[in-house]
Design a protein around this motif. Structure first.
Motif, PDB file in Angstrom:
ATOM      1  N   ASN A  41       0.804  -1.224   0.000  1.00  0.00           N
ATOM      2  CA  ASN A  41       0.000   0.000   0.000  1.00  0.00           C
ATOM      3  C   ASN A  41       0.835   1.271   0.000  1.00  0.00           C
ATOM      4  O   ASN A  41       0.290   2.362  -0.099  1.00  0.00           O
ATOM      5  CB  ASN A  41      -0.938   0.005   1.213  1.00  0.00           C
ATOM      6  CG  ASN A  41      -2.279  -0.580   0.858  1.00  0.00           C
ATOM      7  OD1 ASN A  41      -2.447  -1.167  -0.214  1.00  0.00           O
ATOM      8  ND2 ASN A  41      -3.244  -0.426   1.743  1.00  0.00           N
ATOM      9  N   TYR A  56      -2.202   4.459  -3.179  1.00  0.00           N
ATOM     10  CA  TYR A  56      -3.188   4.091  -2.155  1.00  0.00           C
ATOM     11  C   TYR A  56      -3.289   5.137  -1.042  1.00  0.00           C
ATOM     12  O   TYR A  56      -3.565   4.811   0.096  1.00  0.00           O
ATOM     13  CB  TYR A  56      -2.848   2.715  -1.575  1.00  0.00           C
ATOM     14  CG  TYR A  56      -2.685   1.663  -2.650  1.00  0.00           C
ATOM     15  CD1 TYR A  56      -3.800   1.040  -3.218  1.00  0.00           C
ATOM     16  CD2 TYR A  56      -1.424   1.333  -3.145  1.00  0.00           C
ATOM     17  CE1 TYR A  56      -3.661   0.091  -4.220  1.00  0.00           C
ATOM     18  CE2 TYR A  56      -1.270   0.386  -4.154  1.00  0.00           C
ATOM     19  CZ  TYR A  56      -2.389  -0.225  -4.687  1.00  0.00           C
ATOM     20  OH  TYR A  56      -2.247  -1.156  -5.686  1.00  0.00           O
ATOM     21  N   GLY A  57      -3.076   6.401  -1.378  1.00  0.00           N
ATOM     22  CA  GLY A  57      -3.213   7.462  -0.382  1.00  0.00           C
ATOM     23  C   GLY A  57      -1.871   7.943   0.138  1.00  0.00           C
ATOM     24  O   GLY A  57      -0.904   7.184   0.200  1.00  0.00           O
ATOM     25  N   HIS A  59       1.347   8.914   2.128  1.00  0.00           N
ATOM     26  CA  HIS A  59       2.055   8.201   3.185  1.00  0.00           C
ATOM     27  C   HIS A  59       3.167   9.054   3.767  1.00  0.00           C
ATOM     28  O   HIS A  59       4.101   9.432   3.060  1.00  0.00           O
ATOM     29  CB  HIS A  59       2.636   6.888   2.651  1.00  0.00           C
ATOM     30  CG  HIS A  59       1.642   5.764   2.706  1.00  0.00           C
ATOM     31  ND1 HIS A  59       0.517   5.728   1.923  1.00  0.00           N
ATOM     32  CD2 HIS A  59       1.598   4.643   3.478  1.00  0.00           C
ATOM     33  CE1 HIS A  59      -0.175   4.628   2.210  1.00  0.00           C
ATOM     34  NE2 HIS A  59       0.461   3.951   3.139  1.00  0.00           N
TER      35      HIS A  59
END
Ligand code: FAD
Ligand code: NA
Length: 396
Positions: A41, A56-57, A59
Motif C-alpha cells: 500500500n 493508495y493514499g 504516506h
C-alpha cells in the motif's frame, strides 16, 4: 522450485523479512505479490506531469523508534519533512465563508475559528473549561459523541468530528465505542504539526525507491502478478512461508465469516498551473469534515518535498465499504472472529508440517503505521533468532 522461503506480499512486512533473511542466511527467497508492483500500500509512481503520486493514499513516515529508522534509512534516500494538515471549516450559518484551520486542534485552531485572544496553555485550558462547562456526561462515556464532546465541547465536536465520522465510518459517533474518538489528539500549545514524533521523513525517490533497494539482493527473487492461492501448488516443496495477506483470505475454505474492512476510493484531477511552483491548496492535505462535500480529504501531491511541475494533481478520498482492505473495523464481532482466525494461524505450522507464519497489517487484522510494520518485522526477526527458529525450521 529452488526456493527456501516464500514470502507472500511485497509490502513493508514482507520486504523487511526478505531482506533480513537474505542478509543473515544463505537462503534463496522468493517474494510474490498479486499486484503488478512492489511496495504494498506504500507504492508510489511519477505521473505524466512529473508529480509523484501514492496510489493508495498519501504516506508520511514518522517514528519514535531509532532502531526502525537505523534499519530503513539504509534503503532509498530520505529527507526530513514535517507534515501539516488544514481542515476546511464552513460557518454554521450556512454561508460559504469557510476558513482553513490546523488539525490536530491546537492554539492556532482556536484563534482562527473561535477566539483570537487564546495565546498560551493557560488560556487554552481556560477556554476549553468554559466550552465544556455545561456538559454533564458521566464517565465511563457511553459512546464517541460523549467522549469527544466532553473534551472539546459542542462547537469543535460539530465542526470537526460529527460529520467527518459519519463520512469515514458511515456511522454516527453515538454508534461508535467511546475509544474511537478518545484517541484524537488535543494540543495545549502552538505545535501545529500533524505528528510530534522526533523522526519525520519522506523518501526522495519515493517509497517505491526504498522497496527497490530493500529487494535488490542476489538471494531475493520477486514475482509480481502472482496470487498465492492460484499458484500455491508451485510452492509445495517450500518449507517456510511468511504470509502477509488477509488472514481470512488464507483460511477462506474453512467457511468462517469474513472480517470487515473500510476501504477508500480515489478521484484524481489535474490542473494546468503554468508556474512550476504554484499550488492550489494552502496545505498538502486538506481535511473535509463538512457534509457539504462527500469526500473526506483532498491531497495535493505536488506539495510533498516541494515538487515542481507546470501542473498539479489533486486526489480526493472517499470512504467506501467495498474495495481493497484498508482499515480494520474495531467492534466486538470482528475482534471475536479474528481470535478464531488467529487460533487457526497458530495451528497452521503443525497442520501443514512446514512453517507458516502470519505477519503484517492484513494477517494480524490491525492498523499498522509504516514504522510499526517495519518494527514488527524487526521484532519477529529478533525473536526467531533468539529461539533458533531459523535454524530449526529452515535450511540454513
Ligand atoms: P501491505 O502494504 O498491504 O502489503 C501486503 C501485500 O500483500 C500487498 O501488496 C498485497 O497485494 C499482497 N497480497 C495480499 N494477498 C496476497 C495473495 N493472496 N497473493 C499474493 N500477494 C498478496 N502509515 C504511515 O506510517 N504513515 C502514513 O501516512 C500512512 N498512511 C496510510 C494511508 C492509508 C490510506 C492507509 C490504508 C494506510 C496508511 N499507512 C500509513 C499504513 C501503511 O500503508 C502500512 O503500514 C503498510 O502498508 C503495512 O505494510 P504490510 O506489508 O503489512 O501490508
Ligand atoms: Na495506503
Amino acid at each position: 522450485m529452488n526456493v527456501d522461503t516464500l514470502i507472500v506480499g511485497a509490502g513493508f512486512s514482507g520486504a523487511v523479512i526478505a531482506r533480513l533473511l537474505a542478509e543473515n542466511t544463505k537462503q534463496k527467497i522468493m517474494v510474490i505479490d498479486s499486484r503488478d508492483h512492489i511496495g504494498g500500500n506504500c507504492y508510489d509512481y511519477v505521473n505524466q506531469y512529473g508529480i509523484r503520486i501514492s496510489k493508495y493514499g498519501a504516506h508520511l513516515f514518522h517514528t519514535t523508534r531509532q532502531d526502525v529508522w537505523n534499519f530503513i534509512s539504509a534503503f532509498g534516500s530520505w529527507e526530513p519533512w514535517e507534515h501539516k494538515v488544514l481542515a476546511k471549516i464552513y460557518p454554521r450559518d450556512g454561508s460559504d465563508d469557510f476558513a482553513y484551520a490546523p488539525v490536530p486542534i491546537c492554539i492556532q485552531t482556536i484563534q482562527k475559528l473561535y477566539d483570537s485572544s487564546v495565546q498560551n496553555e493557560e488560556d487554552m485550558r481556560r477556554w476549553l473549561a468554559e466550552e465544556t462547562r455545561s456538559i454533564k456526561f458521566q464517565t465511563p462515556y457511553k459512546n464517541s459523541m460523549e467522549s469527544a464532546v466532553a473534551r472539546f465541547g459542542h462547537r469543535i465536536y460539530n465542526d470537526f468530528f460529527h460529520s467527518y465520522t459519519l463520512k469515514q465510518w458511515e456511522k454516527s459517533p453515538e454508534e461508535l465505542d467511546a475509544s474511537v474518538l478518545e484517541r484524537i489528539p488535543l494540543r495545549y500549545n502552538k505545535d501545529d504539526r500533524y505528528f510530534t514524533d522526533p523522526i519525520q521523513m519522506l523518501p526522495s525517490c519515493g517509497y517505491t525507491g526504498v522497496f527497490k533497494d530493500l529487494l535488490n539482493h542476489p538471494q531475493i527473487e520477486v514475482r509480481l502478478n502472482t496470487d498465492y492461492f492460484q499458484e500455491r501448488h508451485c510452492f509445495n516443496g517450500v518449507n517456510f512461508t511468511v504470509f502477509t495477506g488477509p488472514i481470512d483470505g488464507y483460511f477462506a475454505s474453512r467457511g468462517l465469516d469474513r472480517l470487515e474492512y473500510r476501504s477508500l476510493r480515489f478521484e484524481e484531477d489535474t490542473f494546468e498551473m503554468g508556474d512550476k511552483d504554484t499550488v492550489m491548496q494552502p496545505a498538502s492535505v486538506v481535511n473535509e469534515p463538512s457534509m457539504r462535500v462527500p469526500y473526506t480529504r483532498t491531497v495535493e501531491f505536488k506539495q510533498f518535498l516541494n515538487q515542481r511541475s507546470t501542473h498539479t494533481t489533486l486526489v480526493r478520498e472517499y470512504s467506501a465499504s467495498n474495495g481493497d482492505p484498508y482499515y480494520p473495523v474495531p467492534n466486538e464481532r470482528n475482534t471475536k472472529l479474528y481470535a478464531t482466525y488467529q487460533q487457526l494461524a497458530e495451528r497452521e505450522t503443525e497442520a501443514e508440517r512446514r512453517t507458516v507464519l502470519f505477519l503484517g497489517r492484513l494477517a494480524n487484522y490491525k492498523y499498522l503505521n509504516m514504522d510499526q510494520a517495519i518494527g514488527n518485522a524487526l521484532d519477529h526477526w529478533q525473536k526467531w533468532t533468539k529461539d533458533d527458529m531459523i535454524k530449526t525450521h529452515v535450511v540454513n
